[in-house]
Scaffold this motif. Structure first.
Motif, PDB file in Angstrom:
ATOM      1  N   ILE B   9       0.817  -1.115   0.065  1.00 56.12           N
ATOM      2  CA  ILE B   9       0.338   0.008  -0.124  1.00 56.12           C
ATOM      3  C   ILE B   9       0.479   1.658  -0.287  1.00 56.12           C
ATOM      4  N   ILE B  10       0.665   2.567  -0.649  1.00 55.97           N
ATOM      5  CA  ILE B  10       1.652   3.460  -1.200  1.00 55.97           C
ATOM      6  C   ILE B  10       0.857   4.342  -0.467  1.00 55.97           C
ATOM      7  N   THR B  11       0.979   5.335   0.194  1.00 53.95           N
ATOM      8  CA  THR B  11       0.121   6.284   0.550  1.00 53.95           C
ATOM      9  C   THR B  11       1.395   7.578   0.312  1.00 53.95           C
ATOM     10  N   LEU B  12       0.201   8.677  -0.091  1.00 58.18           N
ATOM     11  CA  LEU B  12       1.235   9.302  -0.356  1.00 58.18           C
ATOM     12  C   LEU B  12       0.806  10.748   0.538  1.00 58.18           C
ATOM     13  N   SER B  13       1.766  11.154   1.171  1.00 56.06           N
ATOM     14  CA  SER B  13       1.675  12.184   2.305  1.00 56.06           C
ATOM     15  C   SER B  13       2.647  13.065   2.245  1.00 56.06           C
ATOM     16  N   PHE B 165      25.258   2.964  -2.619  1.00 51.41           N
ATOM     17  CA  PHE B 165      23.718   3.075  -1.494  1.00 51.41           C
ATOM     18  C   PHE B 165      23.173   1.826  -0.960  1.00 51.41           C
ATOM     19  N   SER B 166      22.696   2.101   0.259  1.00 50.76           N
ATOM     20  CA  SER B 166      22.023   1.262   1.991  1.00 50.76           C
ATOM     21  C   SER B 166      21.042   1.021   1.262  1.00 50.76           C
ATOM     22  N   GLY B 167      20.409   0.787   0.456  1.00 50.89           N
ATOM     23  CA  GLY B 167      18.793  -0.104   0.486  1.00 50.89           C
ATOM     24  C   GLY B 167      18.529  -0.123   1.651  1.00 50.89           C
ATOM     25  N   ASP B 168      18.494   1.606   3.013  1.00 44.89           N
ATOM     26  CA  ASP B 168      18.022   1.467   4.173  1.00 44.89           C
ATOM     27  C   ASP B 168      16.502   2.259   3.403  1.00 44.89           C
ATOM     28  N   TYR B 169      15.996   2.992   2.236  1.00 46.74           N
ATOM     29  CA  TYR B 169      15.981   3.566   2.159  1.00 46.74           C
ATOM     30  C   TYR B 169      14.541   2.911   0.531  1.00 46.74           C
ATOM     31  N   HIS B 170      13.514   4.063   0.513  1.00 46.78           N
ATOM     32  CA  HIS B 170      12.735   3.866  -0.898  1.00 46.78           C
ATOM     33  C   HIS B 170      14.023   3.916  -1.606  1.00 46.78           C
ATOM     34  N   THR B 171      14.414   3.460  -2.589  1.00 49.43           N
ATOM     35  CA  THR B 171      14.963   4.127  -4.166  1.00 49.43           C
ATOM     36  C   THR B 171      14.269   3.849  -5.146  1.00 49.43           C
ATOM     37  N   ALA B 192       6.506  16.571  -8.349  1.00 49.00           N
ATOM     38  CA  ALA B 192       5.121  16.484  -8.531  1.00 49.00           C
ATOM     39  C   ALA B 192       4.237  15.598  -7.559  1.00 49.00           C
ATOM     40  N   HIS B 193       4.402  15.027  -7.326  1.00 48.75           N
ATOM     41  CA  HIS B 193       4.079  13.712  -5.832  1.00 48.75           C
ATOM     42  C   HIS B 193       4.515  14.298  -4.409  1.00 48.75           C
ATOM     43  N   SER B 194       5.305  15.505  -4.275  1.00 53.13           N
ATOM     44  CA  SER B 194       5.444  14.930  -2.818  1.00 53.13           C
ATOM     45  C   SER B 194       6.355  14.565  -2.443  1.00 53.13           C
ATOM     46  N   VAL B 195       7.108  13.896  -3.265  1.00 50.36           N
ATOM     47  CA  VAL B 195       8.301  13.253  -2.389  1.00 50.36           C
ATOM     48  C   VAL B 195       9.085  13.801  -2.122  1.00 50.36           C
ATOM     49  N   ASN B 196       9.819  13.625  -0.730  1.00 49.88           N
ATOM     50  CA  ASN B 196      10.822  14.061  -0.120  1.00 49.88           C
ATOM     51  C   ASN B 196      12.564  13.387  -0.530  1.00 49.88           C
ATOM     52  N   ILE B 197      13.283  14.316  -1.516  1.00 49.90           N
ATOM     53  CA  ILE B 197      14.982  13.282  -1.257  1.00 49.90           C
ATOM     54  C   ILE B 197      15.022  13.364  -0.400  1.00 49.90           C
ATOM     55  N   MET B 213      21.199   7.045 -11.876  1.00 49.62           N
ATOM     56  CA  MET B 213      21.018   7.782 -10.780  1.00 49.62           C
ATOM     57  C   MET B 213      20.894   6.881 -10.061  1.00 49.62           C
ATOM     58  N   VAL B 214      21.096   7.317  -8.732  1.00 50.92           N
ATOM     59  CA  VAL B 214      19.841   6.817  -7.397  1.00 50.92           C
ATOM     60  C   VAL B 214      20.148   7.946  -6.756  1.00 50.92           C
ATOM     61  N   ILE B 215      17.893   7.727  -6.744  1.00 50.70           N
ATOM     62  CA  ILE B 215      17.220   8.439  -5.638  1.00 50.70           C
ATOM     63  C   ILE B 215      17.107   7.972  -4.069  1.00 50.70           C
ATOM     64  N   GLU B 216      17.435   8.708  -3.436  1.00 48.66           N
ATOM     65  CA  GLU B 216      16.835   7.790  -1.903  1.00 48.66           C
ATOM     66  C   GLU B 216      15.704   8.764  -1.205  1.00 48.66           C
ATOM     67  N   SER B 217      14.555   7.963  -1.055  1.00 46.81           N
ATOM     68  CA  SER B 217      14.076   8.849  -0.363  1.00 46.81           C
ATOM     69  C   SER B 217      13.814   8.006   1.162  1.00 46.81           C
ATOM     70  N   ASP B 218      12.900   8.576   2.417  1.00 46.97           N
ATOM     71  CA  ASP B 218      12.109   7.945   3.589  1.00 46.97           C
ATOM     72  C   ASP B 218      10.858   8.532   3.628  1.00 46.97           C
ATOM     73  N   GLN B 219      10.133   8.626   2.116  1.00 43.18           N
ATOM     74  CA  GLN B 219       8.859   8.299   1.778  1.00 43.18           C
ATOM     75  C   GLN B 219       8.596   6.920   0.493  1.00 43.18           C
ATOM     76  N   SER B 220       7.253   6.635   0.894  1.00 47.82           N
ATOM     77  CA  SER B 220       7.311   5.547  -0.536  1.00 47.82           C
ATOM     78  C   SER B 220       7.245   6.378  -1.662  1.00 47.82           C
TER      79      SER B 220
END
Lengths: 298, 244
Positions: B9-13, B165-171, B192-197, B213-220
């Motif tokens: 379940i992916i929720t936008l926050s 990258f570590s794999g600890d975050y959503h990547t 556009a989807h309010s995801v914090n990098i 390119m590798v982008i890691e976020s603590d949000q889904s």
């Protein structure tokens, strides 16, 4: 949000809130990880459950380690205790047996909780479970004690290190012993100050401890060291409960541990290039274990 | 183009002003991981590397070859590193009690495997491994990584492109042709989807050629982000990873 970066921070916050250090750490965890207290407690309950399972399994089911250097020590210890022949009294001898069991489970690829590391995984459960049993404490009290232990461990991790490769065994078994000593004091109803004195007393006893495992495996001397340090943790707790204080404050002992760790040669920090690892027996055992492994290119 | 997404379940926050992008030190970093022993670097970390290799390659593994370097190469049998790497590639977690039986499990699933040693050079971390993972369609992905201790790992290359990258975050990882605009397109989709990098790194072999390119976020990430990104011209391959 308050910082919990030192023993003094833990004590100050406990005094401000009028709660145990365990409660301070639990609340801080919920706040910093943005989770409910209930969820955080449930997670620690799972940690307790894995600790308990790994601590009791080996008492009756000996397990050979992967390197075949250890196996069956927990049962030997348990048999001694059950036969009424242990010199160290029920609480301490049982702590040793439980710690040996966790280490044996670890070395035979069973499930454990790194506390703070796999190499030191027996010390905290051994001491806390045995003392908890002796005092008739329930799981809720044990969970509170684990939070305190985690808090002490975080202070050591932030200001020194929890890694044997960086600080020697001081950083792994030493840290675990300090965490366990503090936890036992809290279980016994000691004050926050006494908890921190116990951690300091325990850690002072670990200074200079090197990491020189046979064949590079987490077996010898690791497992028996876990057994002995569970006993030491209870000794430090008793001293603190008796009102004995550490002359050097905990935060300064942690800093000393870190400085000493930097002076320990690399050959005695998890490289198996010194100490026990290069004794004639250690060398022979290493050769026997690895003789079938392909040699890396030099 | 290859696209892998790990949903649930992916929720936008709504981003909160105070929300930290980087994880705080937790009690469970000290009392944890819950793991199969004996070693958090040589067993638990190895399993996590295997899990990441599986996810990066697309999730359906038919063959896995492991080339161990340094301390991994010297002590892998005694630490069960080989069993742990394979267990991770099969999709097991580091606390899965079947981990020690991963060889037999692989055989029962028809997954072939091989272990040997390699010298990755003196700059490589002492606990490094190179993994060649072939999926059920026959495509092989080359992934290198290192186990840093305490169960922490990092991926250091994908198909020859250096990453970190570590794999600890959503990547989200893209392998693309180095040209202006791709990085901007991907980051604007996230905005556009309010995801914090939390972290963003771009690597390239040389100007104008292969890049990553590798982008890691603590949000889904939002549902479908991987699909949108994979359709950006110039993107050869997209991988979306949940934290492992």
């Amino acid at each position: 949000m308050q910082n919990l970066s030192s023993g003094n921070d833990l004590l100050r916050r406990a005094a401000e809130l009028g709660v145990s250090i365990g409660k301070v750490v639990e609340m801080h965890e919920a706040e910093s990880q943005q989770q409910d207290i209930a969820k955080v407690r449930a997670r620690m309950s799972r940690v307790l459950s894995v600790m308990r399972e790994s601590a009791t399994r080996g008492l009756t089911e000996p397990r050979q380690s992967v390197g075949r250097l250890i196996g069956g020590e927990a049962k030997h210890m348990n048999d001694l205790i059950e036969g009424g022949r242990a010199l160290s009294g029920r609480t301490v001898s049982r702590a040793i047996a439980l710690a040996l069991s966790v280490s044996e489970v670890n070395a035979s690829m069973g499930k454990i909780v790194a506390a703070p590391t796999a190499g030191s995984c027996g010390i905290l459960p051994g001491a806390v479970l045995s003392v908890g049993e002796a005092l008739g404490k329930d799981d809720s009290d044990l969970i509170d004690a684990l939070f305190l232990a985690a808090g002490i461990g975080m202070v050591i991790g932030k200001n020194a290190t929890l890694s044997g490769a960086e600080g020697g065994c001081q950083a792994e078994c030493g840290a675990a012993c300090a965490m366990a000593a503090a936890a036992c004091v809290q279980l016994a109803g000691g004050s926050p100050e006494q908890c921190v004195h116990a951690a300091a007393l325990a850690l002072k006893n670990e200074l200079g401890l090197v990491c020189d495992p046979i064949a590079g495996l987490v077996e010898v001397p690791c497992a028996k060291r876990n057994g002995m340090k569970a006993a030491e943790a209870i000794a430090a707790a008793d001293m603190a409960l008796a009102g004995i204080k550490s002359v050097i404050p905990f935060d300064e002992v942690v800093a000393a541990m870190y400085r000493i760790g930097k002076l320990i040669p690399v050959s005695l920090k998890e490289t198996s290039l010194g100490g026990l690892a290069i004794t004639p027996t250690g060398t022979r055992l290493a050769h026997e274990i690895h003789k079938n492994a392909p040699h890396p290119d030099i | 183009m290859c696209f892998a997404a790990y949903g649930g379940i992916i929720t936008l926050s709504t981003p909160q002003e105070e929300q930290p992008a980087v994880k705080q030190y937790s009690c469970f970093d000290v009392l944890g991981p819950v793991m199969i022993g004996p070693s958090s670097s040589h067993t638990a970390g190895a399993c996590r590397l295997g899990q990441l290799a599986r996810a990066i390659s697309g999730g359906e593994v038919s063959d896995a070859r492991f080339y161990l370097h340094g301390s991994f190469a010297a002590t892998f049998r005694g630490h069960g590193t080989d069993r742990a790497l394979l267990a991770g590639v099969l999709g097991m977690q580091p606390d899965d009690e079947r981990l020690p039986e991963s060889f037999a499990i692989a055989r029962s699933l028809g997954v072939t495997y091989e272990f040997s040693t390699v010298d990755l050079g003196e700059d490589a971390h002492p606990n490094s491994v190179s993994m060649h993972i072939r999926d059920s369609a026959g495509t092989t992905t080359h992934i290198t990584g290192a186990s840093l201790g305490a169960g922490k790992v990092k991926i250091t290359s994908i198909d020859g492109l250096m990453v970190d990258f570590s794999g600890d975050y959503h990547t989200i990882i893209t392998l693309h042709h180095d040209r202006p605009g791709i990085v901007a397109r991907v980051s604007s989709e996230l905005a556009a989807h309010s995801v914090n990098i939390a972290f963003m790194k771009v690597f390239r072999e040389q100007r104008g050629s292969n890049a990553c390119m590798v982008i890691e976020s603590d949000q889904s990430f939002p549902e479908g982000l991987g699909r949108v990104v994979s359709q950006i011209p110039g993107v050869r391959r997209t991988v979306v990873l949940e934290p492992i």
